[in-house]
Design a protein around this motif. Sequence first.
Motif, mmCIF file in Angstrom:
data_model
loop_
_atom_site.group_PDB
_atom_site.id
_atom_site.type_symbol
_atom_site.label_atom_id
_atom_site.label_comp_id
_atom_site.label_asym_id
_atom_site.label_seq_id
_atom_site.Cartn_x
_atom_site.Cartn_y
_atom_site.Cartn_z
ATOM 1 N N ALA A 134 19.929 -41.554 -24.646
ATOM 2 C CA ALA A 134 18.982 -41.106 -25.720
ATOM 3 C C ALA A 134 17.869 -40.624 -24.643
ATOM 4 O O ALA A 134 17.350 -38.738 -25.572
ATOM 5 C CB ALA A 134 18.066 -41.713 -26.449
ATOM 6 N N ILE A 135 17.052 -41.155 -23.317
ATOM 7 C CA ILE A 135 16.299 -40.353 -23.160
ATOM 8 C C ILE A 135 17.141 -39.702 -21.722
ATOM 9 O O ILE A 135 16.299 -38.455 -21.580
ATOM 10 C CB ILE A 135 15.672 -42.183 -21.867
ATOM 11 C CG1 ILE A 135 15.105 -43.033 -22.461
ATOM 12 C CG2 ILE A 135 14.363 -41.188 -20.484
ATOM 13 C CD1 ILE A 135 14.970 -44.553 -22.401
ATOM 14 N N LEU A 136 18.097 -39.216 -21.522
ATOM 15 C CA LEU A 136 18.050 -38.768 -20.255
ATOM 16 C C LEU A 136 18.361 -37.089 -21.315
ATOM 17 O O LEU A 136 18.061 -35.744 -21.079
ATOM 18 C CB LEU A 136 19.694 -38.422 -20.054
ATOM 19 C CG LEU A 136 19.919 -39.525 -18.563
ATOM 20 C CD1 LEU A 136 21.292 -39.965 -18.577
ATOM 21 C CD2 LEU A 136 19.273 -39.324 -18.136
ATOM 22 N N LYS A 137 18.857 -37.030 -22.602
ATOM 23 C CA LYS A 137 18.998 -36.112 -23.332
ATOM 24 C C LYS A 137 18.125 -35.880 -23.778
ATOM 25 O O LYS A 137 17.590 -34.351 -23.849
ATOM 26 C CB LYS A 137 19.358 -36.625 -24.988
ATOM 27 C CG LYS A 137 20.394 -35.269 -25.953
ATOM 28 C CD LYS A 137 21.101 -35.713 -26.621
ATOM 29 C CE LYS A 137 20.752 -35.095 -27.519
ATOM 30 N NZ LYS A 137 20.945 -35.373 -29.127
ATOM 31 N N ALA A 138 16.982 -35.961 -23.881
ATOM 32 C CA ALA A 138 15.324 -36.293 -24.237
ATOM 33 C C ALA A 138 14.825 -35.208 -22.818
ATOM 34 O O ALA A 138 13.899 -33.758 -23.337
ATOM 35 C CB ALA A 138 14.630 -36.674 -24.798
ATOM 36 N N PHE A 139 14.708 -35.770 -22.187
ATOM 37 C CA PHE A 139 14.521 -35.453 -20.696
ATOM 38 C C PHE A 139 15.832 -35.362 -19.447
ATOM 39 O O PHE A 139 15.774 -36.170 -18.203
ATOM 40 C CB PHE A 139 13.232 -36.338 -20.147
ATOM 41 C CG PHE A 139 12.691 -36.660 -21.257
ATOM 42 C CD1 PHE A 139 11.356 -36.092 -21.520
ATOM 43 C CD2 PHE A 139 12.858 -37.996 -21.873
ATOM 44 C CE1 PHE A 139 10.701 -36.754 -22.980
ATOM 45 C CE2 PHE A 139 11.684 -39.111 -22.413
ATOM 46 C CZ PHE A 139 10.883 -37.684 -23.334
ATOM 47 N N PRO A 140 16.024 -34.068 -19.198
ATOM 48 C CA PRO A 140 16.952 -33.840 -17.911
ATOM 49 C C PRO A 140 16.272 -33.929 -16.830
ATOM 50 O O PRO A 140 17.459 -34.545 -15.977
ATOM 51 C CB PRO A 140 17.865 -32.746 -18.344
ATOM 52 C CG PRO A 140 16.726 -32.142 -20.055
ATOM 53 C CD PRO A 140 15.446 -32.923 -20.067
ATOM 54 N N SER A 141 15.688 -33.908 -16.162
ATOM 55 C CA SER A 141 14.946 -34.054 -15.274
ATOM 56 C C SER A 141 14.990 -35.384 -14.678
ATOM 57 O O SER A 141 14.722 -35.699 -13.675
ATOM 58 C CB SER A 141 12.916 -33.463 -14.933
ATOM 59 O OG SER A 141 12.499 -33.772 -15.315
ATOM 60 N N MET A 142 15.149 -36.070 -15.646
ATOM 61 C CA MET A 142 14.989 -37.666 -15.281
ATOM 62 C C MET A 142 16.094 -37.987 -14.972
ATOM 63 O O MET A 142 17.233 -37.127 -15.544
ATOM 64 C CB MET A 142 14.718 -38.697 -16.134
ATOM 65 C CG MET A 142 12.993 -38.460 -16.927
ATOM 66 S SD MET A 142 13.071 -39.746 -18.223
ATOM 67 C CE MET A 142 11.017 -39.439 -18.042
ATOM 68 N N HIS A 143 16.610 -39.137 -14.670
ATOM 69 C CA HIS A 143 17.919 -39.797 -13.892
ATOM 70 C C HIS A 143 18.453 -41.271 -14.065
ATOM 71 O O HIS A 143 17.021 -41.652 -13.364
ATOM 72 C CB HIS A 143 18.417 -38.670 -12.349
ATOM 73 C CG HIS A 143 17.850 -38.805 -11.671
ATOM 74 N ND1 HIS A 143 16.671 -38.679 -11.130
ATOM 75 C CD2 HIS A 143 18.147 -40.225 -10.375
ATOM 76 C CE1 HIS A 143 16.108 -39.342 -9.781
ATOM 77 N NE2 HIS A 143 17.004 -39.558 -9.633
ATOM 78 N N VAL A 144 19.477 -41.614 -13.830
ATOM 79 C CA VAL A 144 19.353 -42.690 -13.945
ATOM 80 C C VAL A 144 19.846 -43.635 -12.683
ATOM 81 O O VAL A 144 20.632 -42.568 -11.989
ATOM 82 C CB VAL A 144 20.560 -43.241 -14.907
ATOM 83 C CG1 VAL A 144 20.896 -44.931 -15.062
ATOM 84 C CG2 VAL A 144 20.528 -42.832 -16.417
#
Length: 392
Positions: A134-144
Motif C-alpha cells: 500500500a505504501i509503495l503504491k501511494a509513494f512510488p519514490s519510496m522503496h523497500v
Amino acid sequence: MFQAFLIKYAEIAIKGKNRPLFEDALVRQIRRALKKVDGSFHVYKTQGRINVSAEEGFDYNGTVEALTRVFGINAVCPVLVLEDEGFEVLKEKVVAYMDEAYPDKDMSFKVHARRARKNYPVESMDINAKMGEAILKAFPSMHVDVKDPDVMLNIEIREKIYVYSISIPGVGGMPSGTGGKAMLLLSGGIDSPVAGYMIAKRGVSLNAVYFHAPPYTSERARQKVEDLAAIVGDYAGEIYLHVINFTEIQKYIYEKCPHDELTIIMRRYMMRIAERIALEQDCLALVTGESIGQVASQTMQSLMCTNEVCEQLPVFRPLIGFDKQEIVEISKKINAYETSILPFEDCCTIWVAKHPVTKPSVKVIRRHEEFLKEEIDEMVERAVNGHDVVKI
Ligand code: ATP
Ligand code: MG
C-alpha cells in the motif's frame, strides 16, 4: 498527530535485579520532567517498556524537549495511537502517516508488524507485505529494504494499534537517583555546571556549594549561580544549594599569607568546607570543574595541593582532560553557556595575585597556612554553621 511516546533506554547496564529499580527511577524522573510541560500525561510500564501517553491538546515540542533531557533515555519514539477500525482503514491511516512524517519520500523502509492481540484477523507477515504494498503504491519514490532500511515502520496490534517509526535521540546516561549523591562546587563560571551535568548523567543526585564574598561579590553574582543550579537541575533534579559566606576567610588569608599563594590556599579552604558539608549531607564525593593546566590553580602541582586537604571523600573532576572548547560545547548543549558568560565577579577573582604560583609545594603551603592558625578554625566554624541553603 502523536498521542504517545515509547521510551527507549540502554538495557545492557541493567540486567537482572537492578532492572525494576532502574525503570522505577526512570518513570519518576519522566514524571518530574513532564510536570513543567503543558498537558496531562500518563507514564507507565508495560511489557518491559516505558510508555508516556498524553491527553489531547498537549504541547508536543515541549514534551519532546523535556523527555530528551531525562538521563537514562536513549531515544524517544513518538507513537500514533489508532482505534481498530479494520485493516483497510489501518492501511489508509498508515499511508497518511507516512505522507506526513516523511515529506520528501526519497527513502527505503521496512514494515515491522507485531500482533500481540492474536484475534486480529491479519497475521504479522501479511500485515508486513500488504502494508508495504500500500505504501509503495501511494509513494512510488519510496522503496523497500529489509536489511538496512532508512525507516523501520513499527505497527503493534494490541487493544489499540500503535504506529511508530521516528526515533529522537535522548541524552543517555542513568536515571537520577540511582547512583548516590555528590557535592558539586558550583561557581558562576563555564566549567562547574558542565562538571555537575556530567556526574549527574551517571545517575548521581547533586547538592551544590557556592562560596561568595559579600559585599565584594554582588547579589546578582549569587543569583547567577542559583540560575546555573536551576539549569543543571533541569537534568539532575532537585538541588540543595549551600551558600557559604567566604569573605572573612578570604580577607584573613589575604592578610596573613603570601599573595602568590592566595588562590591555592583559598581553594584548599573551599575544599575543606565543602567536604564537611558534603559529609553532613551524606554525599559520597566532591565534584569540581577543574581541568589540567587551564589556569595557575589547575596545574598538576596545584591540583595536588587542593586535593591534599580532602581527607575522606574522593574528588571527581570529570573535565580533567577536556580542552576549553570541548567544555564550551557541552555548556552550550545544556543551555548553560549564555548564563555562565554573564560578567559577574567571582570570589576567586577578587583577590588574585598578578603572578600566582604555578608549581606550589604542599610543604610550603602547609607551612604558610600555619600563619592562619589563631583564628581560621573559628572562621571556618562560623562559615559552616551560618550558611544559607536554597532549594533549587
Ligand atoms: P568555573 O568555570 O567552574 O568557575 P574556572 O575555570 O573559573 O571554573 P576556578 O575558578 O579555578 O576555575 O575554579 C575551579 C573549580 O573550583 C570550579 O570549577 C569550581 O568547581 C570550584 N570553584 C571555584 N570558585 C568557586 C566558588 N566561588 N564557589 C564554589 N566553587 C568554586
Ligand atoms: Mg571560576
